[in-house]
Design a protein around this motif. Structure first.
Motif, PDB file in Angstrom:
ATOM      1  N   PHE A 155       0.833  -1.212   0.000  1.00 16.09           N
ATOM      2  CA  PHE A 155       0.000   0.000   0.000  1.00 16.09           C
ATOM      3  C   PHE A 155       0.864   1.257   0.000  1.00 16.09           C
ATOM      4  CE2 PHE A 155      -3.711  -2.325   1.741  1.00 16.09           C
ATOM      5  CZ  PHE A 155      -4.687  -1.720   0.968  1.00 16.09           C
ATOM      6  N   PHE A 156       2.041   1.132   0.591  1.00 20.65           N
ATOM      7  CA  PHE A 156       2.895   2.302   0.786  1.00 20.65           C
ATOM      8  C   PHE A 156       4.018   2.368  -0.255  1.00 20.65           C
ATOM      9  CE2 PHE A 156       1.022   0.918   4.766  1.00 20.65           C
ATOM     10  CZ  PHE A 156       0.411   2.076   5.216  1.00 20.65           C
ATOM     11  N   ARG A 178       3.655   5.071   8.988  1.00 25.40           N
ATOM     12  CA  ARG A 178       3.133   4.118   7.997  1.00 25.40           C
ATOM     13  C   ARG A 178       3.152   2.707   8.585  1.00 25.40           C
ATOM     14  NH1 ARG A 178       6.936   7.210   4.404  1.00 25.40           N
ATOM     15  NH2 ARG A 178       5.623   8.713   3.313  1.00 25.40           N
ATOM     16  N   VAL A 212      -3.245   6.583   0.163  1.00 24.19           N
ATOM     17  CA  VAL A 212      -3.407   5.301   0.884  1.00 24.19           C
ATOM     18  C   VAL A 212      -4.837   5.190   1.421  1.00 24.19           C
ATOM     19  CG1 VAL A 212      -2.721   4.026   2.975  1.00 24.19           C
ATOM     20  CG2 VAL A 212      -0.968   5.032   1.495  1.00 24.19           C
ATOM     21  N   GLN A 215      -7.159   4.441  -1.329  1.00 21.92           N
ATOM     22  CA  GLN A 215      -6.999   3.042  -1.747  1.00 21.92           C
ATOM     23  C   GLN A 215      -7.758   2.110  -0.804  1.00 21.92           C
ATOM     24  OE1 GLN A 215      -2.656   2.790  -2.389  1.00 21.92           O
ATOM     25  NE2 GLN A 215      -3.030   0.633  -2.756  1.00 21.92           N
TER      26      GLN A 215
END
Ligand code: ATP
Length: 290
Positions: A155-156, A178, A212, A215
């Motif tokens: 995701f990052f 994160r 993020v 998403q």
């Protein structure tokens, strides 16, 4: 039925009435932003929803079941995961280990060990015994979880994946935040509580975090977000609940809340009489910091 219902919540700290009958709903797949000036009661509300503290009155219902007053680890097992305003990671654990911790509740479900506070050593012994008795199953599960961690970290982008085995203390501030979010996601939460996920981040990092969140939204993740940055709220929130002095003063779509005079009043501290064209957006940009 809403996924999460917060109904008539009151909380006192000694003589301070910090929350005064707060109510709102979070629907499945929704992102709701909690905004309001410093001291409005946002973090207190998060602490009650994540069951780190209990309300004096009112109820909090997740998926039709009351959760207020549950021990925090049981609330987590029911699907509530949160991040903290100041970011909390275990400095001496690697990124992988930190995120695996988030999956611990699910690991307990599989091993049937179900830890309770004060049972740390017993739980560890049970898990070691279990891993000796069923080594293949344990290894398979560990491999699956590691794969899942990689999936979450993707995701990052390339922010965390190349740092999988680095200790968290060696990460930048943004990467520690994160990692904390990744750990919360490893719990596969029904509701993700994000407490100022971009606090202390620069504009590029803030944009990345915004992406993020979007998403996660596309994946159907339900989220409650405390945020001071209006741009981020406008970009990601389906609805906004604005608090002031422990009360909901206005709620609705970001556009309607942004231009509501009660919000301006809460931040500016006085009536904006005669300021016809003013909107909270105009007054409060670029951030909602009081
Ligand atoms: N444990 C506590 N003991 C005493 N007072 C508290 C406690 N926690 C919060 N408060 C008080 O309750 C009120 C609400 O605080 P809270 O931290 O929830 O506000 P907030 O909206 O999250 O503010 P910020 O945006 O600054 O984080 C404040 O007046 C705060 O000082």
């Amino acid at each position: 039925m809403s996924l999460l219902s917060v109904r008539g919540i009151h909380k006192h700290f000694g003589g301070l009435h910090a929350l005064k009958g707060v109510s709102f709903e979070l629907e499945e797949g929704e992102t709701v932003a909690l905004i309001g000036p410093n001291g409005a009661g946002k973090t207190t509300l998060f602490n009650l929803i994540s069951c780190e503290d209990r309300p004096d009155d009112g109820e909090i219902v997740l998926d039709g079941q009351r959760i207020d007053g549950l021990p925090a680890h049981l609330a987590a097992a029911r699907g509530l995961a949160r991040t903290f305003q100041n970011g909390r990671v275990f400095g001496n654990l690697t990124v992988l280990e930190n995120v695996l911790l988030g999956a611990h509740t699910r690991l307990e479900d599989l091993t049937g060990s179900g830890s309770r506070p004060g049972e740390g050593v017993l739980t560890a012994l049970r898990e070691i015994a279990w891993s000796i008795i069923q080594p293949r199953r344990f290894r398979r599960m560990e491999a699956e979880l590691t794969e899942e961690v990689r999936d979450i970290l993707s995701f990052f982008g390339d922010r965390l994946l190349p740092r999988l085995h680095q200790p968290a203390y060696s990460l930048s501030y943004a990467n520690r935040r994160r990692t904390e979010l990744a750990r919360a996601l490893a719990l596969r939460p029904r509701v993700l509580l994000l407490d100022e996920p971009t606090a202390g981040m620069n504009p590029t990092e803030t944009d990345e975090m915004s992406e993020v969140i979007l998403q996660l939204q596309r994946r159907g993740q339900s989220m409650l977000l405390i945020e001071h940055k209006l741009e981020l709220v406008m970009a990601v929130a389906h609805r906004v609940v604005a608090l002031d002095a422990g009360e909901v003063i206005v709620s609705g779509t970001p556009e309607t809340v942004r231009s509501d005079s009660r919000l301006i009043e809460a931040y500016v501290g006085k009536k904006q009489d005669g300021v016809a064209a003013a909107s909270a957006g105009a007054v409060l940009e670029p951030s909602l910091q009081a």
